[in-house]
Design an enzyme around this catalytic site. Structure first.
Site, PDB file in Angstrom:
ATOM      1  N   GLY A 205       0.900  -1.240   0.115  1.00 37.41           N
ATOM      2  CA  GLY A 205       0.296  -0.730  -0.123  1.00 37.41           C
ATOM      3  C   GLY A 205       1.298   1.095   0.034  1.00 37.41           C
ATOM      4  O   GLY A 205       2.479   1.262   0.549  1.00 37.41           O
ATOM      5  N   TYR A 206       0.477   2.243  -0.453  1.00 39.82           N
ATOM      6  CA  TYR A 206       1.003   3.750  -0.677  1.00 39.82           C
ATOM      7  C   TYR A 206       0.279   5.017  -0.273  1.00 39.82           C
ATOM      8  O   TYR A 206      -0.627   4.629   0.097  1.00 39.82           O
ATOM      9  CB  TYR A 206       0.686   4.466  -2.346  1.00 39.82           C
TER      10      TYR A 206
END
Length: 159
Positions: free
Chosen positions: A29-30
Site C-alpha cells: 500500500g502507498y
C-alpha cells in the site's frame, strides 16, 4: 546512495511459466505518492518493509528499503494506506545469467502481468527471452504507485 536500475516489460506469451523457480504473494500500500517520491509498505509472507523511491520515470531511480515488523505493516496498510492495495504474485524466472521477476496482479489489477529485470548498473546488457513483449519502462501506467491510483481494471485502452 541506493540506486535501482530496472527495466519493465509486458509478456508476449505464457512460455515463462514453465521456468518459474518459486513464487511469493505480495500486498503493498502507498502512504504517499508525490511528484518527487513514493512511500509504500509491503508485506510478503512473514516479512514487511517500508520503501521510499524517487518518482523518476525510466530505468533508474533512488530506492531505500527498511524491514519493519509485520504487525506494524498490517496496521499501516489498514489505517494509513490509500486504497486499493496492490496485490500480486511474484514469480522468479531465471533466463541465462539473469533473474526475472514476473508480477501477476490480482484484485483491481487482475489481468496485468509485467516482467522486470534489475541490473547492477545503467546500460548493462541482458538477454531478452522469447516470451518477453514490449518494454514499458517509460510508461507511467505500469508503475505500482500509479496502479494503486489508476487500477488496470479502469483502463479504457489497455495497450
Amino acid at each position: 546512495m541506493a540506486l535501482e536500475v530496472e527495466h519493465k516489460f509486458l509478456l508476449a506469451n505464457e512460455n515463462w511459466r514453465q521456468a518459474v523457480e518459486r513464487s511469493e504473494i505480495f500486498r503493498q500500500g502507498y502512504l504517499s505518492s508525490q511528484p518527487t517520491s513514493s512511500i509504500r509498505v509491503r508485506i510478503c509472507e512473514r516479512r514487511a518493509w517500508l520503501n521510499i523511491k524517487s518518482a523518476t520515470v525510466g530505468t533508474h531511480r533512488l530506492e531505500y528499503e527498511y524491514e519493519i515488523p509485520v504487525a506494524d505493516a498490517e496496521e499501516i496498510m489498514t489505517h494509513l494506506c490509500k486504497k486499493p492495495l496492490i496485490e500480486k504474485t511474484r514469480h522468479y524466472v531465471r533466463y541465462g545469467n539473469d533473474l526475472w521477476e514476473i508480477d501477476e496482479f490480482e484484485g483491481v489489477n487482475l489481468g496485468l502481468i509485467v516482467a522486470e529485470i534489475e541490473l547492477d548498473e545503467i546500460g548493462q546488457a541482458f538477454d531478452r527471452p522469447a516470451w518477453l513483449g514490449a518494454e514499458v519502462t517509460e510508461d507511467l501506467r505500469y508503475y505500482n504507485n500509479n496502479l494503486a491510483l489508476h487500477p488496470y481494471s479502469e483502463w479504457g485502452n489497455k495497450s
